[in-house]
Design an enzyme around this catalytic site. Structure first.
Site, PDB file in Angstrom:
ATOM      1  N   SER A   1      22.946  18.038 -48.169  1.00  0.00           N
ATOM      2  CA  SER A   1      22.410  18.966 -49.147  1.00  0.00           C
ATOM      3  C   SER A   1      22.026  20.285 -48.485  1.00  0.00           C
ATOM      4  O   SER A   1      22.867  20.949 -47.885  1.00  0.00           O
ATOM      5  CB  SER A   1      21.244  18.299 -49.869  1.00  0.00           C
ATOM      6  OG  SER A   1      20.972  18.936 -51.083  1.00  0.00           O
TER       7      SER A   1
ATOM      8  N   HIS B   1      24.811  12.498 -55.646  1.00  0.00           N
ATOM      9  CA  HIS B   1      24.282  13.210 -54.482  1.00  0.00           C
ATOM     10  C   HIS B   1      23.695  12.186 -53.506  1.00  0.00           C
ATOM     11  O   HIS B   1      22.472  12.051 -53.361  1.00  0.00           O
ATOM     12  CB  HIS B   1      23.215  14.193 -54.964  1.00  0.00           C
ATOM     13  CG  HIS B   1      22.902  15.290 -54.002  1.00  0.00           C
ATOM     14  ND1 HIS B   1      23.852  16.160 -53.510  1.00  0.00           N
ATOM     15  CD2 HIS B   1      21.722  15.681 -53.436  1.00  0.00           C
ATOM     16  CE1 HIS B   1      23.284  17.022 -52.702  1.00  0.00           C
ATOM     17  NE2 HIS B   1      21.994  16.750 -52.628  1.00  0.00           N
TER      18      HIS B   1
ATOM     19  N   ASP C   1      28.813  14.314 -57.968  1.00  0.00           N
ATOM     20  CA  ASP C   1      27.572  14.995 -57.624  1.00  0.00           C
ATOM     21  C   ASP C   1      27.316  16.093 -58.658  1.00  0.00           C
ATOM     22  O   ASP C   1      28.054  17.084 -58.726  1.00  0.00           O
ATOM     23  CB  ASP C   1      27.688  15.599 -56.222  1.00  0.00           C
ATOM     24  CG  ASP C   1      26.353  16.100 -55.672  1.00  0.00           C
ATOM     25  OD1 ASP C   1      25.454  16.385 -56.484  1.00  0.00           O
ATOM     26  OD2 ASP C   1      26.230  16.211 -54.436  1.00  0.00           O
TER      27      ASP C   1
END
Length: 690
Positions: free
Chosen positions: A239, A376, A345
């Protein structure tokens, strides 16, 4: 050229030794001259003839050639856990990033926590570094269990989140955890992907290579050097952390040998907007407030004001976004790149890896990729044993120089069904061609057909902000006022979509503002990861497994996970959005004239999906995709000109791969079941499963 650079796969000990195999992972701009190739080929043929003509040289009893034996030896090379984790050196250094972000008159220093094996330094050997630079170490934590850094009473690091330190330090690596400027123990201000963020990590790479200054305290003058490392650095992170790795690699900094971005952003504009359409209800200033330290919150109001001014809710492109767009700088990347992304995601959406991957390919960067069906989620939590083994070999190859063969293995691992993976030598696979698919009217309003022939006429729908892709797909065979759907007939063989699609639509709005969505859907029964669940396709179990060594303050044991699945009648596998006001420019929007036709192209997220034989492929065009884009100011009706609307889809095998039944039974007008509609997403790239 050193012969050690030549892939040993070019010299197999078999009669077809002179049939060269293409490397699946592109080499780093190393070119062999014609003379060199001829020399190597002659040597290979000479070795082959010597083997075949020697006594007892029959194929079934011939000893291995030296090259083949070396290849076997190379594959066996692996760093081993021979160093003490308990006795490892744990220390903190503050690195000067040469920016005064908080305007206090002094250059900002970022906190760098280090754990490294003691023995190599005692033996006079230098070691490589694995680095994770993050804003989350104090505010939010890392990993599925939200681990934070901990320190003893003297401020010395005790726990490093995740398993990188536990697993790799005993194997001869240092692990470095960097607090970005304005977070945790670092000075400066958070600027969300900007110069300060990137310099926070780049300066550490420079320090590891003797080009920047480090200190033993946040404000003191005592210098700290990195004489224990050879400077070879690999960055990893999920991320936001992976986004920093992308940004540092895009500077071309020397010493950064590889990056492993997991669910990472490639352009911050595309995190917050899709061609002018806001994806969230807040901008980067909100994220800054969520991750900054209390000290930074008190002194960095001016930076947050700059974030507000530079990221207008209109969705217009500004210099702030140019600074945070790494895609054009892929040409500067010198590191290899191992991309990991969830194709479902809905936080850091799949467009990010698609455009980054394509730009890296154009730049000739060495690449590898894993694509999962999850949201995610880190691969440690959806394919743990295979992931740790693969990452180990990747770092051994890139940082220790072990010729273990990973560069000659398939480029891509793709999850086809929960826990069922396939591989491709290249990605997208050879033979993939963009194919124009065109919508046409059907027997009922909004229930049309999809094929290769142009359609005629129009379809009209009205934006309903209460609905989204799940509602549209569930009623694909029913006339509903909020969408226009188009489906192929049932397929007579599997159809694979691989890469990034684009949908060009010509629409006439009834209002001065309008947002558009386009989705591709696989219509047919399947079992998939439940990516809209809070855990985004995984279930966390109470049992733990251990990955490396532990101490009383830093355990290597983490909760196991399993796939969380759902039985569905359809799967939305690619999406794209836009503000119709951006029809003339990707970078600037404007008001619409009701009753006037506009043409705009929606960039759909990259994907790799197989629509099975007997299923149908659908294209749906709608307005607001609930919880995935913010609604426009108005509630428009939109009339789609079918003759001027086309989906350009990358099909493996091209147009010939799309074969459908000549006749099909009309589908029943019943509601189809899928995963739950996407839930509202808080725009924090870490997310719950960070």
């Amino acid at each position: 050229m050193d012969l050690s650079e030549v892939p040993t796969a070019l010299f197999p000990a078999a009669v077809d030794a002179c049939t060269f195999r293409a490397m699946p992972i592109r080499a780093r701009r190393t070119r062999l001259t014609t003379t060199t190739w001829r020399t190597l080929l002659a040597a290979a043929l000479a070795a082959l003839l010597a083997t075949l003509l020697s006594p007892g040289g029959a194929a079934h009893s011939a000893p291995r050639t030296p090259a083949a034996a070396q290849d076997t030896a190379d594959r066996a090379k692996e760093s081993r856990p021979v160093y003490s984790y308990a006795d490892a050196i744990r220390e903190s250094v503050w690195v000067d990033i040469r920016i005064d972000g908080d305007a206090d008159g002094t250059s900002d220093r970022v906190a760098v926590d280090i754990v490294r094996p003691r023995e190599p330094a005692q033996q006079g050997r230098k070691i490589p570094v694995i680095m994770d630079a993050s804003p989350y170490y104090a505010c939010c934590g890392r990993g599925n269990e939200s681990q934070k850094k901990t320190y003893d009473a003297s401020g010395n690091p005790v726990r490093f989140p995740l398993y990188y330190d536990n697993y790799f330090v005993p194997r001869g690596y240092a692990f470095v955890a960097v607090d970005l400027a304005g977070t945790s123990r670092s000075a400066g201000c958070v600027d969300i992907g900007g110069r300060s963020d990137v310099k926070s990590a780049k300066a550490v790479v420079d320090w590891l290579n003797g080009r920047a200054r480090g200190y033993t305290s946040p404000t003191g003058d005592k210098r700290a050097d990195a004489g224990w490392t050879n400077g070879r650095t690999g960055m990893i992170g999920k991320s936001y952390d992976g986004t920093i790795a992308n940004g540092v690699a895009a500077t071309g900094v020397e010493g950064l040998e590889t990056i492993v971005p997991i669910g990472a952003i490639s352009s911050w504009y595309d995190y917050y907007f899709a061609k002018g359409a806001p994806l969230f209800n807040s901008g980067p200033d909100g994220l800054a407030r969520g991750v900054e330290s209390p000290d930074a919150a008190a002194r960095c109001g001016h930076v947050k004001q700059q974030l507000v001014a530079g990221a207008p809710r209109s969705g217009d492109w500004t210099p702030l976004w140019t600074e945070r767009d790494h895609v054009p700088d892929a040409r500067k990347v010198k590191a290899s790149v191992f991309v990991v992304h969830g194709m479902q995601d809905l936080n850091v959406r799949a467009k990010h890896f698609g455009q980054w991957w394509d730009a890296l390919a154009d730049a000739g960067v060495q690449r590898k990729i894993w694509l999962s069906q999850a949201g995610h989620v880190d691969p440690f939590d959806f394919r743990r044993a295979d992931w740790v083994r693969t990452l180990h070999r990747w770092f051994d190859h890139e940082l220790l120089g072990h010729r273990n063969g990973i560069d000659r293995e398939p480029m891509a691992d793709i999850e086809r069904a929960p826990d069922r993976w396939t591989t491709d030598r290249t990605w997208p696979p050879r033979g993939t061609h963009t194919t124009a698919l065109r919508p046409a009217k059907g027997t009922a309003p909004g229930v049309g057909t999809l094929g290769t022939r142009p359609g005629k006429g129009t379809e009209t729908f009205t934006d309903d902000r209460r609905l989204g892709e799940a509602d549209w797909a569930a009623t694909i065979d029913t006339s509903t006022p909020a969408k226009a759907g188009f489906t192929t007939k049932p397929l007579t063989r599997d159809l694979r979509v691989s890469g990034s699609s684009r949908v060009t639509v010509t629409v006439t709005p009834s209002t001065r503002t309008a947002h558009l969505s386009a989705v591709l859907v696989d219509l047919g029964p399947d079992t998939i990861r439940d990516y809209t669940h809070d855990d985004e396709g995984i279930t966390t179990l109470p049992e733990r497994s251990c990955w490396g060594a532990s101490t009383s303050g830093d355990s290597s044991c983490f909760k196991n996970t399993a796939a969380r699945t759902a039985d569905v009648d359809y799967t939305v596998f690619s999406r794209g959005w836009a503000d119709l006001g951006n029809h003339a420019s990707d970078h600037q929007g404007g008001p619409l004239t009701p009753g006037k036709a506009y043409t705009i192209t929606l960039d759909l997220a990259a994907s790799d999906h197989v629509v099975p034989k007997g299923h149908r492929l659908a294209l749906i065009v709608g307005g607001t995709d609930r919880n995935l884009i913010v609604p426009p100011a108005d509630t428009p009706s939109l009339t789609v000109d079918l003759a001027r609307t086309v989906a350009r889809v990358p099909l493996v095998g091209g147009a010939k791969a799309l074969t459908t039944a000549p006749r099909s039974t009309a589908p029943r007008e019943s509601r189809l079941d899928g995963v739950a509609p996407p839930r509202p997403i808080d725009p924090v790239p870490g997310g719950r499963t960070s």
